[in-house]
Design an enzyme around this catalytic site. Structure first.
Site, PDB file in Angstrom:
ATOM      1  N   HIS A  82      21.224  21.875  59.646  1.00 31.53           N
ATOM      2  CA  HIS A  82      20.616  21.664  58.626  1.00 31.53           C
ATOM      3  C   HIS A  82      19.838  23.300  58.779  1.00 31.53           C
ATOM      4  O   HIS A  82      19.386  23.520  59.950  1.00 31.53           O
ATOM      5  CB  HIS A  82      19.500  20.784  58.254  1.00 31.53           C
ATOM      6  N   ASP A  84      16.884  24.655  57.064  1.00 31.86           N
ATOM      7  CA  ASP A  84      15.651  24.810  56.283  1.00 31.86           C
ATOM      8  C   ASP A  84      14.798  24.132  58.361  1.00 31.86           C
ATOM      9  O   ASP A  84      15.044  24.122  58.295  1.00 31.86           O
ATOM     10  CB  ASP A  84      15.196  23.754  55.370  1.00 31.86           C
ATOM     11  N   ASP A 143      14.944  24.186  65.127  1.00 23.06           N
ATOM     12  CA  ASP A 143      15.393  22.479  64.848  1.00 23.06           C
ATOM     13  C   ASP A 143      14.898  23.447  62.774  1.00 23.06           C
ATOM     14  O   ASP A 143      13.920  23.587  62.264  1.00 23.06           O
ATOM     15  CB  ASP A 143      13.921  21.496  64.659  1.00 23.06           C
ATOM     16  N   GLU A 177      16.354  19.675  54.749  1.00 24.91           N
ATOM     17  CA  GLU A 177      16.373  18.398  55.838  1.00 24.91           C
ATOM     18  C   GLU A 177      14.986  17.412  55.661  1.00 24.91           C
ATOM     19  O   GLU A 177      15.042  16.595  56.133  1.00 24.91           O
ATOM     20  CB  GLU A 177      17.463  18.384  56.516  1.00 24.91           C
ATOM     21  N   GLU A 178      14.003  18.679  55.658  1.00 27.14           N
ATOM     22  CA  GLU A 178      12.640  18.658  56.142  1.00 27.14           C
ATOM     23  C   GLU A 178      12.146  17.546  55.496  1.00 27.14           C
ATOM     24  O   GLU A 178      11.037  17.423  55.807  1.00 27.14           O
ATOM     25  CB  GLU A 178      12.294  19.969  56.984  1.00 27.14           C
ATOM     26  N   ASP A 200      21.327  17.994  65.329  1.00 26.66           N
ATOM     27  CA  ASP A 200      20.248  18.359  64.845  1.00 26.66           C
ATOM     28  C   ASP A 200      18.770  17.464  66.444  1.00 26.66           C
ATOM     29  O   ASP A 200      18.125  17.653  65.531  1.00 26.66           O
ATOM     30  CB  ASP A 200      20.022  17.787  63.678  1.00 26.66           C
ATOM     31  N   HIS A 381       8.611  21.860  65.303  1.00 23.63           N
ATOM     32  CA  HIS A 381       7.805  21.892  64.252  1.00 23.63           C
ATOM     33  C   HIS A 381       6.361  23.002  64.583  1.00 23.63           C
ATOM     34  O   HIS A 381       5.323  21.713  63.752  1.00 23.63           O
ATOM     35  CB  HIS A 381       7.503  20.241  63.864  1.00 23.63           C
TER      36      HIS A 381
HETATM   37 ZN   LIG Z   1      15.895  19.287  62.222  1.00 19.10          ZN
END
Ligand SMILES: [Zn+2]
Length: 408
Positions: A82, A84, A143, A177-178, A200, A381
């Site tokens: 992903h 994003d 990520d 995805e997030e 991921d 994150h």
């Molecule tokens: Zn991820």
């Protein structure tokens, strides 16, 4: 020269682009920044030599590396990541490169923040590695731009090394995805893989094939607002009504009290005034039977409360995703091939049930078994996120090894 000459440069280029998804958006993809990034990515894939590059309605970019001669009958294998990034400052990401890290020093991010091995013990694993960190003001976005870069590097390697034999490889890069919705309508038929992997995961060796099953609950309480001085037998207080429901759920079964395979109810938002109250929860469990029991437990709690308070509460329950392990336990090929590939590369597989969902949770139920493999990121994150370029190379090696094994 590094085996994958463009891997790190591409990664550094991608992380500088802000692609944060927007959970409050009504559009798919959720944010124009993702659309712009995916458009540029599609152009880049064409320039590198990927075939059949196309953008689907839901924003996904699909592309292929054709089979080498004589391997046209090998089933296609897929790799997905992903684009994003999570809900943290993603503006002006300014990656820092720490070469030949000694495995013990404090890495200063800026005047305020640093990566200290006494706090983040994972750093001690990376003696001799080149690390990429943030400057302390943003997340990094390894990520999942590590995954994006690794898949592209593996594809580029195959295109530049015709002597490396493989079947058709299909790749997909997607948004959102997030915020948990990117893969809702993933077109597994168009993708055409026998099985696939999301790239991921986190540190070296991660291989995830069990996730939570998840549901979201919205409870709306309607009150009867009456002057409290003359409220006897009349007033219905929405906050009290919702608290009554919540208090019937087991106190232990909250995220802060659970780990491993223990499921939970998580109270995410609570708002109430004299007229109306809204309480939102998410329900999580690895075990499908227990997951269904949890939903029933909440339904029963609402029924009990409604008997007391005259049908004041309306419950809306919605399943969000299911544990892909339910399918992968009977179709273990993708997991088995990944394990064999890791063993051949001298990487010890780390297999643990995820206390969350992945895009693969949805894609597996849409028809393509899709476990999750490590992409290398640590502390995802937030501002302490970092990644080792060596582990990114190992993830790229793993993609190629899986493809090689499948073509034998
Ligand atoms: Zn991820």
């Amino acid at each position: 020269m590094a085996k994958y000459e463009n891997l790190v440069d591409r990664f550094l280029k991608y992380v500088k682009v802000n692609t944060k998804s927007d959970e409050f958006s009504q559009t798919v993809p959720s944010d124009p920044k993702e659309v712009a990034f995916l458009k540029d990515l599609a152009e880049e894939l064409k320039e590198i030599g990927f075939s059949n590059v196309r953008t689907l309605k839901d924003g996904y970019v699909f592309a292929e590396v054709p089979a080498t001669p004589g391997k046209e009958n090998v089933d296609a294998i897929g790799f997905i990541s992903h684009v994003d990034t999570a809900d943290f400052n993603s503006e002006n990401v300014n990656p820092q490169v720490v070469t030949d890290y000694d495995g013990q020093s404090v890495v200063k991010l800026n005047d305020e923040y640093s990566l200290d091995p006494e706090v983040f013990s994972s750093l001690k694993k990376y003696k001799g590695h080149t690390l990429i960190t943030t400057d302390g003001t943003t997340l990094l976005g390894a990520d999942d731009k590590a995954g994006v870069s690794e898949i592209i590097a593996a594809g580029e390697y195959m295109l530049n090394h015709p002597e490396f034999e493989h079947g058709k490889v299909v790749v997909a890069f997607g948004p959102d995805e997030e915020i948990g919705i990117g893969a809702d309508n993933f077109d597994t038929k168009e993708f055409g893989a026998k099985f696939a992997y999301t790239m991921d995961g986190g540190p070296l060796g991660e291989l995830e094939w069990e996730t939570f099953s998840g549901a979201g609950a919205t409870l709306t309480a309607t009150g009867k607002a009456v002057h409290p001085g003359t409220a006897k037998d009349l007033l219905v207080n929405p906050a009290v009504v919702l608290i009554d429901v919540f208090n019937q759920l087991p106190e232990h079964d909250r995220p802060e009290n659970t780990e491993g395979r223990e499921g939970f109810f998580y109270l995410t938002t609570f708002e109430a005034d004299a007229d109306k109250g809204v309480m939102r929860m998410i329900i999580r469990d690895h075990d499908r039977t227990k997951f269904e029991e949890r939903k029933q437990m909440l339904t029963t709690a609402v029924e009990n409360t409604n008997k007391k308070y005259g049908d004041a509460v309306v419950l809306v329950l919605k399943d969000q995703y299911y544990n892909m392990g339910e399918i992968l336990k009977d179709q273990p090929e993708a997991v088995d091939v990944a394990k064999t590939a890791m063993n051949e590369l001298g990487i010890t597989p780390i297999i643990e049930p995820v206390r969350g969902g992945t895009d693969g949770s949805k894609i597996t139920f849409l028809g393509t078994p899709t476990p999750n493999l490590f992409a290398g990121g640590e502390n995802m994150h937030g501002r302490f996120e970092y990644v080792s370029t060596t582990v990114m190379e190992q993830a790229t090696d793993l993609i190629l090894k899986i493809v090689e094994l499948e073509a034998k």
